[in-house]
Design an enzyme around this catalytic site. Structure first.
Site, mmCIF file in Angstrom:
data_model
loop_
_atom_site.group_PDB
_atom_site.id
_atom_site.type_symbol
_atom_site.label_atom_id
_atom_site.label_comp_id
_atom_site.label_asym_id
_atom_site.label_seq_id
_atom_site.Cartn_x
_atom_site.Cartn_y
_atom_site.Cartn_z
ATOM 1 N N SER A 41 1.419 -7.060 6.674
ATOM 2 C CA SER A 41 2.058 -7.830 5.597
ATOM 3 C C SER A 41 2.102 -7.005 4.318
ATOM 4 C CB SER A 41 1.288 -9.141 5.343
ATOM 5 O OG SER A 41 -0.020 -8.857 4.894
ATOM 6 N N GLY A 42 2.749 -7.571 3.307
ATOM 7 C CA GLY A 42 2.740 -6.991 1.976
ATOM 8 C C GLY A 42 3.201 -5.548 1.888
ATOM 9 N N ILE A 53 -0.893 3.517 8.950
ATOM 10 C CA ILE A 53 -1.042 2.665 7.772
ATOM 11 C C ILE A 53 -1.998 1.523 8.070
ATOM 12 C CG2 ILE A 53 0.154 1.297 6.032
ATOM 13 C CD1 ILE A 53 2.766 2.633 6.869
ATOM 14 N N THR A 54 -3.049 1.392 7.278
ATOM 15 C CA THR A 54 -3.963 0.258 7.458
ATOM 16 C C THR A 54 -3.397 -0.962 6.724
ATOM 17 O OG1 THR A 54 -5.352 0.669 5.491
ATOM 18 C CG2 THR A 54 -5.924 1.866 7.508
ATOM 19 N N GLY A 55 -3.698 -2.146 7.252
ATOM 20 C CA GLY A 55 -3.210 -3.374 6.630
ATOM 21 C C GLY A 55 -1.699 -3.454 6.648
ATOM 22 N N ALA A 56 -1.111 -3.104 7.789
ATOM 23 C CA ALA A 56 0.350 -2.990 7.872
ATOM 24 C C ALA A 56 1.045 -4.261 8.352
ATOM 25 C CB ALA A 56 0.722 -1.824 8.791
ATOM 26 N N TYR A 85 -14.460 -6.555 -6.793
ATOM 27 C CA TYR A 85 -13.166 -5.907 -6.529
ATOM 28 C C TYR A 85 -13.020 -4.618 -7.339
ATOM 29 C CZ TYR A 85 -8.159 -5.271 -5.807
ATOM 30 O OH TYR A 85 -6.930 -4.742 -5.475
#
Length: 290
Positions: A16-17, A11-14, A165
């Site tokens: 937070s959130g 999982i990338t960006g794991a 974005y």
């Protein structure tokens, strides 16, 4: 008796959130979870917090800056040398920047991280995927107002945060569709989702803290990261979507996309552009046969 192999998800960006929430949910389902994070300190903190809540969770921290093609190549080279099968890849990391910023490679940050970084990571990780592996891309309903500015994808002029974005999120959906088409005979599924309006730190400037007060005020109206991660986890694990590919989901159901997101020619044009930007070709990374 044949031993059942534990499945691995990255999982990338794991840190937070939704990424962190998805990591917890998948680890509790018995997956070995690779937390791919940019920042070592935040990654270690997230890993420790997740482990503290359930010591049986299998969590491994890996570092990679999705804003650096050099670092993505470094990480994927190291991963591929291990010779382990990657069962699920979740492209979850995302950035929003009010001001125009560039990645290490000179790309507009949102296009460079949200799309190009994940494009390169995905192609190079295909080397260790097999028939039955799944790729999940966390897109956004913002793709509906997006356009791919082929002659100005770096937005060197006319930059606006929403323009940047929404372009990156439309790119996510187009990439999903085109990669799914190209991998159809490989037996690997590629789907994307809109998580809903989730209260995360993505829109907060980590240096100045700008956006924190606004996010706090709106938090009661947002979904929690756990609620936002549900469709991601559904696409990563559910037998109901085992053979579904190239689709866009919201609340665990297929959802219609914008007209531009349905364009086959646009998806192919973006894929070729992305290959040229990264100097990487899908044909060189077809999955292993098992």
């Amino acid at each position: 008796m044949t031993e059942i192999r534990q499945k691995t998800v990255l999982i990338t960006g794991a840190s937070s959130g939704m990424g962190k929430a998805a990591a917890a949910m998948l680890a509790d389902k018995g997956f070995r979870v690779i937390l791919l994070c940019k920042n070592k300190e935040r990654g270690e903190k997230a890993q420790a917090e997740l482990k503290q809540k359930n010591q049986r969770r299998e969590l491994e921290l890996a570092l990679c800056d999705l804003g650096s093609m050099k670092d993505i190549r470094r990480f994927t080279d190291e991963w591929n040398k291990r010779g382990e099968v990657l069962d699920v890849l979740i492209n979850n990391a995302g950035v929003i920047s009010l001001n125009r910023r560039e990645t290490e490679d000179g790309l507009e940050e949102q296009f460079g991280v949200n799309h190009i970084g994940h494009f390169l990571l995905t192609l190079r990780l295909l080397d260790t995927m097999k028939r039955g592996s799944r790729i999940v891309v966390v897109a956004s309903g913002a793709h509906r107002i997006g356009k791919i500015h082929f002659s100005n994808f770096n937005l060197t002029y006319g930059f606006h945060v929403i323009k940047a974005y929404s372009q990156s999120k439309l790119a996510n959906v187009l990439f999903t569709r085109e990669l799914a088409r190209r991998l159809k005979n490989q037996g690997i599924t590629v789907n994307c989702c809109h998580p809903g309006a989730v209260a995360t730190s993505m829109g907060i400037d980590r240096e100045s803290g700008f956006g924190k007060s606004i996010t706090s005020l709106l938090k009661p109206f947002f979904l929690t990261p756990e609620e936002g991660a549900q469709t991601t986890v559904f696409l990563a694990t559910s037998p109901a979507v085992q053979k579904v590919t190239g689709k866009y989901y919201y609340k665990e159901a297929k959802e219609k996309t914008s007209r531009l997101a349905k364009s086959k020619s646009l998806a192919e044009k973006l894929f070729v552009l992305s290959e040229n930007i990264t100097d990487e070709r899908l044909i060189n990374h077809l999955p292993i046969e098992q």
